[in-house]
Design an enzyme around this catalytic site. Structure first.
Site, PDB file in Angstrom:
ATOM      1  N   MET A 180      -7.357  10.591   9.337  1.00 31.60           N
ATOM      2  CA  MET A 180      -7.925  11.127   8.084  1.00 31.60           C
ATOM      3  C   MET A 180      -8.679  12.432   8.325  1.00 31.60           C
ATOM      4  SD  MET A 180      -9.095   7.550   6.337  1.00 31.60           S
ATOM      5  CE  MET A 180      -9.170   6.486   7.776  1.00 31.60           C
TER       6      MET A 180
ATOM      7  N   ASP B 121       0.829  -1.216   0.000  1.00 35.95           N
ATOM      8  CA  ASP B 121       0.000   0.000   0.000  1.00 35.95           C
ATOM      9  C   ASP B 121       0.859   1.260   0.000  1.00 35.95           C
ATOM     10  OD1 ASP B 121      -2.494  -1.011  -0.099  1.00 35.95           O
ATOM     11  OD2 ASP B 121      -3.081  -0.491   1.948  1.00 35.95           O
TER      12      ASP B 121
ATOM     13  N   LYS C  14      -3.299   3.913  -3.978  1.00 34.66           N
ATOM     14  CA  LYS C  14      -3.980   4.772  -4.957  1.00 34.66           C
ATOM     15  C   LYS C  14      -2.978   5.397  -5.914  1.00 34.66           C
ATOM     16  CE  LYS C  14      -8.044   5.738  -2.246  1.00 34.66           C
ATOM     17  NZ  LYS C  14      -7.624   5.676  -0.830  1.00 34.66           N
TER      18      LYS C  14
HETATM   19  N1  SAH Z   1      -4.238   1.233   9.082  1.00 35.78           N
HETATM   20  C1  SAH Z   1      -3.599   2.518   9.320  1.00 35.78           C
HETATM   21  C2  SAH Z   1      -4.536   3.672   9.056  1.00 35.78           C
HETATM   22  C3  SAH Z   1      -4.922   3.831   7.596  1.00 35.78           C
HETATM   23  S1  SAH Z   1      -5.974   5.187   7.321  1.00 35.78           S
HETATM   24  C4  SAH Z   1      -3.054   2.547  10.743  1.00 35.78           C
HETATM   25  O1  SAH Z   1      -3.381   1.667  11.552  1.00 35.78           O
HETATM   26  O2  SAH Z   1      -2.279   3.453  11.043  1.00 35.78           O
HETATM   27  C5  SAH Z   1      -4.818   6.428   6.801  1.00 35.78           C
HETATM   28  C6  SAH Z   1      -4.661   7.477   7.866  1.00 35.78           C
HETATM   29  O3  SAH Z   1      -3.814   6.997   8.893  1.00 35.78           O
HETATM   30  C7  SAH Z   1      -4.000   8.748   7.384  1.00 35.78           C
HETATM   31  O4  SAH Z   1      -4.930   9.619   6.761  1.00 35.78           O
HETATM   32  C8  SAH Z   1      -3.510   9.327   8.695  1.00 35.78           C
HETATM   33  O5  SAH Z   1      -4.565   9.903   9.424  1.00 35.78           O
HETATM   34  C9  SAH Z   1      -3.069   8.074   9.418  1.00 35.78           C
HETATM   35  N2  SAH Z   1      -1.634   7.785   9.226  1.00 35.78           N
HETATM   36  C10 SAH Z   1      -1.092   6.725   8.626  1.00 35.78           C
HETATM   37  N3  SAH Z   1       0.251   6.764   8.694  1.00 35.78           N
HETATM   38  C11 SAH Z   1       0.560   7.885   9.373  1.00 35.78           C
HETATM   39  C12 SAH Z   1       1.776   8.487   9.819  1.00 35.78           C
HETATM   40  N4  SAH Z   1       2.967   7.944   9.566  1.00 35.78           N
HETATM   41  N5  SAH Z   1       1.693   9.647  10.508  1.00 35.78           N
HETATM   42  C13 SAH Z   1       0.508  10.212  10.814  1.00 35.78           C
HETATM   43  N6  SAH Z   1      -0.667   9.691  10.430  1.00 35.78           N
HETATM   44  C14 SAH Z   1      -0.640   8.541   9.724  1.00 35.78           C
END
Ligand code: SAH
Length: 247
Positions: free
Chosen positions: A168, A35, A56
């Site tokens: 998000m 991803d 995406k």
């Molecule tokens: N499964 C992922 C979340 C996916 S949804 C998890 O458990 O972290 C995607 C959202 O996750 C992004 O829009 C943001 O809000 C958050 N996100 C993912 N990686 C991030 C990072 N390194 N720093 C801050 N927010 C992050």
């Protein structure tokens, strides 16, 4: 041997925040679907696998979810060991549960491997303890973005008394502020915005609920980012000066 797909949490970005189980599953994988938010450095654990970018930005813009699921199925039915690498934890806003159920319904064994979710990692990397004793009795992980744009119950979140971690939320800051203020959360409630948590380019900005939108604009907050909302967000990484830590 029965075909199998591993649904693996790749953690928030720092390759060292990967679990040993994820490393083992990757080393067994012959095909790896990766991803967008997964740090490519993690691929050092599967040097011989065929790697396919399916985020995406990875070239499947039309019906990505359907396309990805069919790819997993195709390779698994060829008898190959497939790993699907997702950012953070596969089951926190990651569709891990859906994909596992879909694969099982198609006769393919699916195994989920936890990862450290971005909200938990981001807070810790910034010195914020989400359930600091005497300050917060719990934490709620919530997404500001829904597929059908249905409104969140902001007043329940405002009244819940737990630390909120919003995923998000970068394009929904006005809605977050409005919803929580209208729900009764104080304008002075501390907020931490954490971008690219655990990566070398991590940035953080502290603010308050009232100032959220202005401060985020000035800071030029970009996705991926999380918001930590609640009194614990007044903890500083380097000192406890902002918040009285209970003895
Ligand atoms: N499964 C992922 C979340 C996916 S949804 C998890 O458990 O972290 C995607 C959202 O996750 C992004 O829009 C943001 O809000 C958050 N996100 C993912 N990686 C991030 C990072 N390194 N720093 C801050 N927010 C992050």
């Amino acid at each position: 041997m029965k075909a199998k797909v591993w649904l693996i949490g790749a953690g928030p970005g720092d390759p060292e925040l990967l679990t040993l189980k994820a490393v083992r599953a990757l080393s067994e994988a012959e095909v790896v679907l990766i991803d967008d938010l997964v740090n490519p450095l993690i691929l050092e654990h599967c040097p011989n696998a065929r790697v396919i970018a399916v985020g995406k930005r990875g070239g499947c813009r039309s019906t990505p979810q359907d396309f990805i699921q069919r790819l997993m199925l195709r390779y698994a039915r060829q008898g190959r060991c497939v790993a699907r690498l997702k950012g953070g934890d596969p089951c926190i806003f990651g569709r891990g549960g859906e994909e596992a159920a879909w694969l099982q319904a198609h006769g393919i064994e699916a195994e989920l491997v936890n990862g450290i979710t971005a909200g938990l990692a981001g807070a810790t990397q910034c010195g914020i303890s989400l359930t600091l004793r005497g300050v917060s009795r719990g934490v709620t992980l919530v997404t500001a973005h829904t597929q059908d744009d249905s409104p969140l119950n902001w007043s329940a979140l405002a009244q819940g008394g737990t630390t909120l971690v919003v995923y998000m939320g970068v394009n929904k800051l006005e809605e977050v502020r409005h919803g929580l203020l209208a729900g009764g959360l104080a304008g002075e409630t501390p907020i931490a915005m954490i971008e690219n948590a655990s990566l070398p380019q991590q940035r953080e900005q502290r603010s308050t609920l009232m100032q959220l939108c202005e401060d985020a604009a000035q800071f030029k907050l970009r996705s991926p980012a999380i918001l930590v909302i609640g009194d614990v967000a007044a903890q500083a990484a380097s000192s406890s000066a902002l918040l009285q830590i209970p003895a």
